[in-house]
Design a protein around this motif. Sequence first.
Motif, PDB file in Angstrom:
ATOM      1  N   PRO A   1       1.682  14.081  -7.018  1.00 46.02           N
ATOM      2  CA  PRO A   1       2.608  13.819  -8.134  1.00 46.02           C
ATOM      3  C   PRO A   1       3.731  12.856  -7.784  1.00 46.02           C
ATOM      4  CG  PRO A   1       2.149  16.164  -7.973  1.00 46.02           C
ATOM      5  CD  PRO A   1       1.545  15.529  -6.754  1.00 46.02           C
ATOM      6  N   ASP A   2       4.311  13.008  -6.610  1.00 41.76           N
ATOM      7  CA  ASP A   2       5.415  12.127  -6.231  1.00 41.76           C
ATOM      8  C   ASP A   2       4.946  10.678  -6.096  1.00 41.76           C
ATOM      9  OD1 ASP A   2       7.221  14.220  -6.200  1.00 41.76           O
ATOM     10  OD2 ASP A   2       6.956  14.611  -4.063  1.00 41.76           O
ATOM     11  N   LEU A   3       3.768  10.503  -5.524  1.00 41.57           N
ATOM     12  CA  LEU A   3       3.241   9.144  -5.365  1.00 41.57           C
ATOM     13  C   LEU A   3       2.839   8.552  -6.711  1.00 41.57           C
ATOM     14  CD1 LEU A   3       1.081   9.490  -2.113  1.00 41.57           C
ATOM     15  CD2 LEU A   3       3.421   8.615  -2.345  1.00 41.57           C
ATOM     16  N   ILE A   4       2.282   9.354  -7.583  1.00 45.61           N
ATOM     17  CA  ILE A   4       1.933   8.877  -8.924  1.00 45.61           C
ATOM     18  C   ILE A   4       3.199   8.441  -9.660  1.00 45.61           C
ATOM     19  CG2 ILE A   4       1.049   9.551 -11.195  1.00 45.61           C
ATOM     20  CD1 ILE A   4      -0.958  11.373  -9.722  1.00 45.61           C
ATOM     21  N   GLY A   5       4.223   9.282  -9.600  1.00 45.03           N
ATOM     22  CA  GLY A   5       5.483   8.949 -10.255  1.00 45.03           C
ATOM     23  C   GLY A   5       6.106   7.690  -9.689  1.00 45.03           C
ATOM     24  N   GLY A   6       6.045   7.543  -8.369  1.00 45.25           N
ATOM     25  CA  GLY A   6       6.594   6.345  -7.736  1.00 45.25           C
ATOM     26  C   GLY A   6       5.842   5.093  -8.126  1.00 45.25           C
ATOM     27  N   LEU A   7       4.523   5.214  -8.219  1.00 44.72           N
ATOM     28  CA  LEU A   7       3.715   4.062  -8.625  1.00 44.72           C
ATOM     29  C   LEU A   7       4.068   3.650 -10.048  1.00 44.72           C
ATOM     30  CD1 LEU A   7       1.287   2.256  -7.667  1.00 44.72           C
ATOM     31  CD2 LEU A   7      -0.180   3.833  -8.941  1.00 44.72           C
ATOM     32  N   CYS A   8       4.179   4.627 -10.938  1.00 42.09           N
ATOM     33  CA  CYS A   8       4.514   4.319 -12.334  1.00 42.09           C
ATOM     34  C   CYS A   8       5.900   3.689 -12.458  1.00 42.09           C
ATOM     35  CB  CYS A   8       4.442   5.585 -13.182  1.00 42.09           C
ATOM     36  SG  CYS A   8       2.787   6.267 -13.359  1.00 42.09           S
ATOM     37  N   GLU A   9       6.814   4.094 -11.593  1.00 40.39           N
ATOM     38  CA  GLU A   9       8.179   3.559 -11.631  1.00 40.39           C
ATOM     39  C   GLU A   9       8.234   2.123 -11.125  1.00 40.39           C
ATOM     40  OE1 GLU A   9      12.501   4.460  -9.480  1.00 40.39           O
ATOM     41  OE2 GLU A   9      10.971   6.032  -9.536  1.00 40.39           O
ATOM     42  N   LYS A  10       7.398   1.807 -10.135  1.00 38.83           N
ATOM     43  CA  LYS A  10       7.505   0.504  -9.469  1.00 38.83           C
ATOM     44  C   LYS A  10       6.553  -0.561 -10.013  1.00 38.83           C
ATOM     45  CE  LYS A  10       9.039   2.743  -5.212  1.00 38.83           C
ATOM     46  NZ  LYS A  10       8.657   3.160  -3.836  1.00 38.83           N
ATOM     47  N   VAL A  11       5.546  -0.141 -10.751  1.00 43.30           N
ATOM     48  CA  VAL A  11       4.563  -1.097 -11.274  1.00 43.30           C
ATOM     49  C   VAL A  11       4.868  -1.383 -12.740  1.00 43.30           C
ATOM     50  CG1 VAL A  11       2.114  -1.445 -11.823  1.00 43.30           C
ATOM     51  CG2 VAL A  11       2.779  -0.408  -9.641  1.00 43.30           C
ATOM     52  N   ALA A  12       4.951  -2.664 -13.073  1.00 43.69           N
ATOM     53  CA  ALA A  12       5.275  -3.035 -14.450  1.00 43.69           C
ATOM     54  C   ALA A  12       4.106  -2.805 -15.396  1.00 43.69           C
ATOM     55  CB  ALA A  12       5.701  -4.502 -14.494  1.00 43.69           C
TER      56      ALA A  12
ATOM     57  N   PHE B   1      -3.129  -1.304 -14.369  1.00 42.82           N
ATOM     58  CA  PHE B   1      -3.385  -1.070 -12.949  1.00 42.82           C
ATOM     59  C   PHE B   1      -3.960   0.327 -12.792  1.00 42.82           C
ATOM     60  CE2 PHE B   1      -1.946  -0.037  -8.511  1.00 42.82           C
ATOM     61  CZ  PHE B   1      -2.686  -1.022  -7.872  1.00 42.82           C
ATOM     62  N   PHE B   2      -5.165   0.401 -12.238  1.00 36.68           N
ATOM     63  CA  PHE B   2      -5.920   1.645 -12.113  1.00 36.68           C
ATOM     64  C   PHE B   2      -5.945   2.056 -10.651  1.00 36.68           C
ATOM     65  CE2 PHE B   2     -10.437   3.542 -12.936  1.00 36.68           C
ATOM     66  CZ  PHE B   2      -9.920   4.823 -12.908  1.00 36.68           C
ATOM     67  N   ALA B   3      -5.496   3.290 -10.377  1.00 39.47           N
ATOM     68  CA  ALA B   3      -5.417   3.788  -9.000  1.00 39.47           C
ATOM     69  C   ALA B   3      -6.190   5.092  -8.853  1.00 39.47           C
ATOM     70  CB  ALA B   3      -3.954   3.986  -8.589  1.00 39.47           C
TER      71      ALA B   3
ATOM     72  N   ARG C   1      -0.824  -5.283  -4.334  1.00 40.62           N
ATOM     73  CA  ARG C   1      -1.990  -5.602  -5.157  1.00 40.62           C
ATOM     74  C   ARG C   1      -1.617  -5.567  -6.639  1.00 40.62           C
ATOM     75  NH1 ARG C   1      -7.124  -5.776  -2.840  1.00 40.62           N
ATOM     76  NH2 ARG C   1      -6.952  -5.743  -0.578  1.00 40.62           N
ATOM     77  N   ALA C   2      -0.880  -4.556  -7.032  1.00 35.32           N
ATOM     78  CA  ALA C   2      -0.481  -4.457  -8.442  1.00 35.32           C
ATOM     79  C   ALA C   2       0.322  -5.682  -8.874  1.00 35.32           C
ATOM     80  CB  ALA C   2       0.337  -3.185  -8.666  1.00 35.32           C
ATOM     81  N   LYS C   3       1.245  -6.102  -8.035  1.00 35.21           N
ATOM     82  CA  LYS C   3       2.086  -7.267  -8.364  1.00 35.21           C
ATOM     83  C   LYS C   3       1.236  -8.529  -8.476  1.00 35.21           C
ATOM     84  CE  LYS C   3       6.255  -9.720  -6.837  1.00 35.21           C
ATOM     85  NZ  LYS C   3       7.335  -9.773  -5.808  1.00 35.21           N
ATOM     86  N   ALA C   4       0.313  -8.724  -7.542  1.00 37.03           N
ATOM     87  CA  ALA C   4      -0.542  -9.915  -7.561  1.00 37.03           C
ATOM     88  C   ALA C   4      -1.491  -9.893  -8.752  1.00 37.03           C
ATOM     89  CB  ALA C   4      -1.335 -10.011  -6.261  1.00 37.03           C
TER      90      ALA C   4
END
Length: 254
Positions: free
Chosen positions: A195-206, A187-189, A175-178
């Motif tokens: 914490p690990d999922l938040i960090g992963g999202l921030c790393e993978k979403v531009a 991108f609002f989640a 969804r973030a990519k699209a």
Amino acid sequence: MSEVEKAKSFAALHVKGSPVILYNIWDAGTAGAVAASGAKALATGSWSIAAAHGFGDGENIPLPFLAEIARLIASSVDLPLSVDFEGGYAVASDDVAANVSKIIDAGAVGINFEDQAVGGTGLHPIALQAERIRAIRAMADRRGMPLFINARTDIFLQEADTAKHAGVMDEALDRAKAFEAAGASGFFAPGLVDPDLIGGLCEKVALPVNIMVRPTTPDNATMAKLGVSRISYGPGPYRAMIEWLKAEAAAVYR
């Protein structure tokens, strides 16, 4: 500042690792109080605005009334204003864009725009939500307004069991990519707390990532270290204010 300058200033506040903090407001009075406390920008919360005016959340507050509240806020405080616009008060892309235009007319330079089917169930298909975002961006471009479209996914809120959030992360990333390709600015989640999922999202979403404060989210300093670009408080300030008011009133009427 002009509205365009406010929009550019607001976008520039979204810095990975040094997030803009939005203590959500619901009227001109709360806008003034939060501005006086040192805020660099203002943002409404749909739940708070609805409750403060006797409505339930979910686009129950009439759109003209919401636009008037936004106008009063924008005219009372000289800070960038983002309006929580839920699902755009429509489904069809052109209708959504026309509705967002009314919020821009009121003085907003940013919106939250969610992918849940307001009044229905589940989320809009990715392609449909991307089309809706694309229509908003095209309308804003025609107006010369660099509107900050904070594309919200409700995928984590709709999965109440936070232990299962890792299982829906791939769809969130899709969804973030699209949404980015369609013209979203952030991108609002909301609902994501691990914490690990938040960090992963921030790393993978531009896009700049927005996380909403909940009782179990990491503290703001930790979220900054995880790469969050925007921290919002949602209905928290309204709920805290109401509890304070009830306690003060109870002391009077005892």
